[in-house]
Design an enzyme around this catalytic site. Sequence first.
Site, PDB file in Angstrom:
ATOM      1  N   HIS A 117      -7.386  -0.945  13.320  1.00  0.00           N
ATOM      2  CA  HIS A 117      -7.183   0.411  12.709  1.00  0.00           C
ATOM      3  C   HIS A 117      -8.312   1.165  13.847  1.00  0.00           C
ATOM      4  CE1 HIS A 117      -5.700   0.587   8.489  1.00  0.00           C
ATOM      5  NE2 HIS A 117      -4.793   1.089   9.339  1.00  0.00           N
ATOM      6  N   ARG A 159       0.859  -1.278   0.058  1.00  0.00           N
ATOM      7  CA  ARG A 159      -0.011   0.090   0.128  1.00  0.00           C
ATOM      8  C   ARG A 159       0.992   1.281  -0.055  1.00  0.00           C
ATOM      9  NH1 ARG A 159      -4.879   0.192   3.788  1.00  0.00           N
ATOM     10  NH2 ARG A 159      -5.372   1.700   2.200  1.00  0.00           N
ATOM     11  N   ARG A 206      -0.796  -1.053  13.314  1.00  0.00           N
ATOM     12  CA  ARG A 206      -0.398  -0.454  12.036  1.00  0.00           C
ATOM     13  C   ARG A 206       0.241   0.925  12.437  1.00  0.00           C
ATOM     14  NH1 ARG A 206      -3.132  -2.108   7.338  1.00  0.00           N
ATOM     15  NH2 ARG A 206      -3.770  -4.086   7.579  1.00  0.00           N
ATOM     16  N   CYS A 236     -13.708   3.640   6.149  1.00  0.00           N
ATOM     17  CA  CYS A 236     -12.448   3.485   5.402  1.00  0.00           C
ATOM     18  C   CYS A 236     -12.384   3.950   3.926  1.00  0.00           C
ATOM     19  CB  CYS A 236     -12.037   1.791   5.533  1.00  0.00           C
ATOM     20  SG  CYS A 236     -11.679   1.015   6.822  1.00  0.00           S
TER      21      CYS A 236
END
Length: 276
Positions: free
Chosen positions: A175, A96, A146, A269
């Site tokens: 997240h 990503r 993360r 998201c």
Amino acid sequence: MSHIERLPRNRTYLMCPPEHFTVEYTINPWMDITTKVDAGLALTQWQSLKDTLTGLGHVVHVLDPRPELPDMVYSANGAFSVDGTVYGARFRYPQRADEAVAHEAFYRTGDAWRFVAPQHVNEGEGDFAYLPAAYGGIVLAGYGFRTEPAAHAEAQEVLGRPVISLKLVDPAFYHLDTALAALDDRHVTYYPGAFSPASQRVLAQLFPDAVLADRADAEAFGLNLVSDGRHVILNTEATAMGHKVRDAGYLPVHVDLSELKRGGGSVKCAVAELRS
């Protein structure tokens, strides 16, 4: 809380269509490479979400998708903006990484934003939430899976707002935006079990009137929502969560995002808020 009239505030958002969306690698517990994504359905569902936001009077900017970046639809992860300053993202996984470059290019076009590139790993609004009317304006920040804790201090220096670090402890909720959401400029909803005991105490102290979700709500991605202060947009699966926000005086608006859940994301998201 339910006797209070909830007033919407016009927002500006950034979204990216899932034209190249697929699940071809696994970087969170929700991703299953053995199940084929219906790309056409994903795009139709995304368009429905975008239309819902614009229909409520909000402005939606669209980021051009790139074929080599199948997760770009999760535009919330690309940066975090407060008061016209943008703290850029730096993704943990190499698959990503280039998404951050695409987002930076968007913010550097024109002179509306002050973009600051990060030194530390952080995944944008995936792990940052802003409450402009709580305690004069505070940032809630998640870590544990993360985003690096050092990014929280970096964000505080970049944005000039107090940043509260919250430790995520459940891999299913990797997240912050899968475990907590801002319902308006000062109120939140969250699932306590996603956080460490100490972080649960911090949240209880800061937000004694929070709407508390349970594990079933979180697993239905009911906390991965977008709210304008009155309308709470959440996926169709999160029916119980819809009842909870209605009981708190908000108006739930359900949108089907079943395909995007295959990649480990839902409403929030797919939507980055642009705070000028």
